[in-house]
Design an enzyme around this catalytic site. Structure first.
Site, short mmCIF file in Angstrom:
data_model
loop_
_atom_site.label_atom_id
_atom_site.label_comp_id
_atom_site.label_asym_id
_atom_site.label_seq_id
_atom_site.Cartn_x
_atom_site.Cartn_y
_atom_site.Cartn_z
N LYS A 124 0.49 4.33 -0.19
CA LYS A 124 -0.48 4.86 0.06
C LYS A 124 -0.13 6.85 -0.72
O LYS A 124 -0.27 6.65 -2.11
CB LYS A 124 0.12 5.78 2.13
CG LYS A 124 -0.11 4.88 2.51
CD LYS A 124 0.07 4.77 3.70
CE LYS A 124 -0.03 3.21 4.39
NZ LYS A 124 0.14 2.53 6.17
N GLY A 167 2.64 1.49 11.38
CA GLY A 167 3.84 2.33 10.95
C GLY A 167 4.27 3.08 12.78
O GLY A 167 4.95 4.37 12.63
N ASN A 199 0.44 -1.14 -0.01
CA ASN A 199 0.24 0.35 0.43
C ASN A 199 0.73 1.19 0.49
O ASN A 199 1.12 1.06 0.62
CB ASN A 199 -1.25 0.26 0.93
CG ASN A 199 -1.58 0.99 1.81
OD1 ASN A 199 -1.71 2.01 0.96
ND2 ASN A 199 -2.08 1.40 2.47
N SER A 219 3.34 -1.85 10.44
CA SER A 219 4.69 -2.59 10.80
C SER A 219 5.20 -3.72 10.88
O SER A 219 6.25 -4.65 11.27
CB SER A 219 5.56 -2.16 12.68
OG SER A 219 4.69 -0.94 12.22
N GLU A 274 -6.69 4.89 8.07
CA GLU A 274 -6.51 6.03 8.16
C GLU A 274 -7.89 6.19 7.20
O GLU A 274 -8.08 7.90 7.60
CB GLU A 274 -5.28 6.56 7.14
CG GLU A 274 -4.47 5.73 7.40
CD GLU A 274 -3.04 5.19 6.72
OE1 GLU A 274 -2.71 5.25 6.05
OE2 GLU A 274 -1.92 4.99 7.50
N GLU A 331 -5.25 -4.95 10.53
CA GLU A 331 -4.77 -3.87 10.58
C GLU A 331 -4.52 -3.39 12.24
O GLU A 331 -5.39 -1.98 12.35
CB GLU A 331 -4.37 -3.63 10.09
CG GLU A 331 -4.11 -3.80 8.40
CD GLU A 331 -3.62 -3.04 7.18
OE1 GLU A 331 -2.78 -2.32 7.12
OE2 GLU A 331 -4.35 -2.30 6.78
N HIS A 376 -9.50 1.22 5.15
CA HIS A 376 -8.35 0.97 5.73
C HIS A 376 -8.53 1.85 6.81
O HIS A 376 -9.62 3.12 6.84
CB HIS A 376 -7.15 1.97 4.95
CG HIS A 376 -5.53 1.75 5.25
ND1 HIS A 376 -5.25 3.00 6.18
CD2 HIS A 376 -4.78 1.02 5.33
CE1 HIS A 376 -4.29 2.23 5.98
NE2 HIS A 376 -3.81 1.31 6.29
P1 PGA Z 1 3.48 0.32 7.89
O1 PGA Z 1 1.06 0.65 7.69
O2 PGA Z 1 3.80 -1.45 7.20
O3 PGA Z 1 3.35 1.04 7.18
O4 PGA Z 1 2.58 -0.11 9.50
C1 PGA Z 1 0.53 -0.76 6.75
C2 PGA Z 1 -0.78 -0.15 6.33
O5 PGA Z 1 -1.68 1.00 7.01
O6 PGA Z 1 -1.50 -0.76 5.79
#
Ligand code: PGA
Length: 243
Positions: free
Chosen positions: A8, A169, A6, A206, A95, A163, A93
């Site tokens: 982003k 992150g 992803n 992560s 976010e 997740e 997601h």
């Molecule tokens: P990350 O993000 O691997 O940077 O923790 C995962 C995600 O948001 O799908």
């Protein structure tokens, strides 16, 4: 096994082209035992599709509209995403749940639209740190599953991504016991509801080349949704090749 990258809100055309060419150079012609799917931003999907055409990399989009067509300025529909050559689309997601106030109802509409246009939705679920601290992580995830998954789901038309919000992150991942507990609950829940034991469940949050082995020690993990590391062609490729 599915490894999803992803990207982003990253990469202009030049950066995206470089990244995907590096990926192809690293993993094409290698024996890769998983489906590698990348999720670039909308603006580069068409360009990337042309570049990956002859490779073993698959295309997905990071989101789609909850609407089908019409006066929804700024939206991109599931049909358009399918038309540009995507196979998958991420919906729900954290976010988007958090920063764009998307609730389960909207996510359900998005996932249903995706299926309607032959896209496979990757429906994301995940608890916040405060939910885990309160001991209600399992309940929170059950509720998200119940209200954001379409009526008909099978291994062919739906993927789930677990997740934990606090792991995205942050460099922190849940203990392997916590991952096992959550995945076995989700697996059982999906079986109860859809009578399918083979719906893929991805882990995200992560993930890197150092913790991937530990994560896969949970047998129910059907793949990974990778954010930050998917922008690093070498590390992301290593994860794909070593599976
Ligand atoms: P990350 O993000 O691997 O940077 O923790 C995962 C995600 O948001 O799908």
């Amino acid at each position: 096994m599915l490894i999803a990258g992803n990207w982003k809100l990253n990469c202009n055309i030049n950066e995206a082209t470089k990244l995907v060419k590096n990926l192809i150079a690293n993993i094409d012609n290698k024996k890769v035992n998983c489906e590698v799917v990348i999720f670039p931003p909308y603006t580069v999907l068409f360009e990337i599709k042309k570049i990956i055409q002859k490779s073993n990399i698959i295309l997905g989009a990071q989101d789609c509209s909850s609407e089908i067509k019409g006066a929804y300025t700024g939206d991109v529909s599931a049909e358009m995403i399918s038309d540009v050559g995507c196979k998958y689309v991420i919906v729900g997601h954290s976010e988007r749940r958090l920063y764009r106030a998307e609730d389960n109802e909207i996510i359900l509409k998005k996932a249903t639209n995706a299926q309607k246009y032959n896209l496979i939705p990757i429906v994301c679920v995940g608890e916040k740190a405060v939910d885990r601290d309160k001991g209600i992580a399992i309940e929170v995830i059950k509720k998200q599953l119940e209200h954001s998954l379409p009526l008909n789901c099978s291994k062919k038309n739906c993927v789930i991504a677990y997740e934990p919000v606090w792991a995205i992150g942050t460099g922190v991942i849940p203990s392997i016991e916590a991952i096992k507990e959550m995945f076995s609950m989700i697996k059982e829940w999906l079986y109860e509801k859809y009578k399918d034991r083979n719906i893929k469940i991805l882990y995200g949050g992560s993930v890197n080349n150092d913790n991937v082995k530990e994560i896969f020690s949970c047998k129910d993990v059907g793949g990974l949704l990778i954010g930050g590391v998917s922008l690093k062609a070498d590390e992301f490729s290593k994860i794909c090749i070593n599976i």
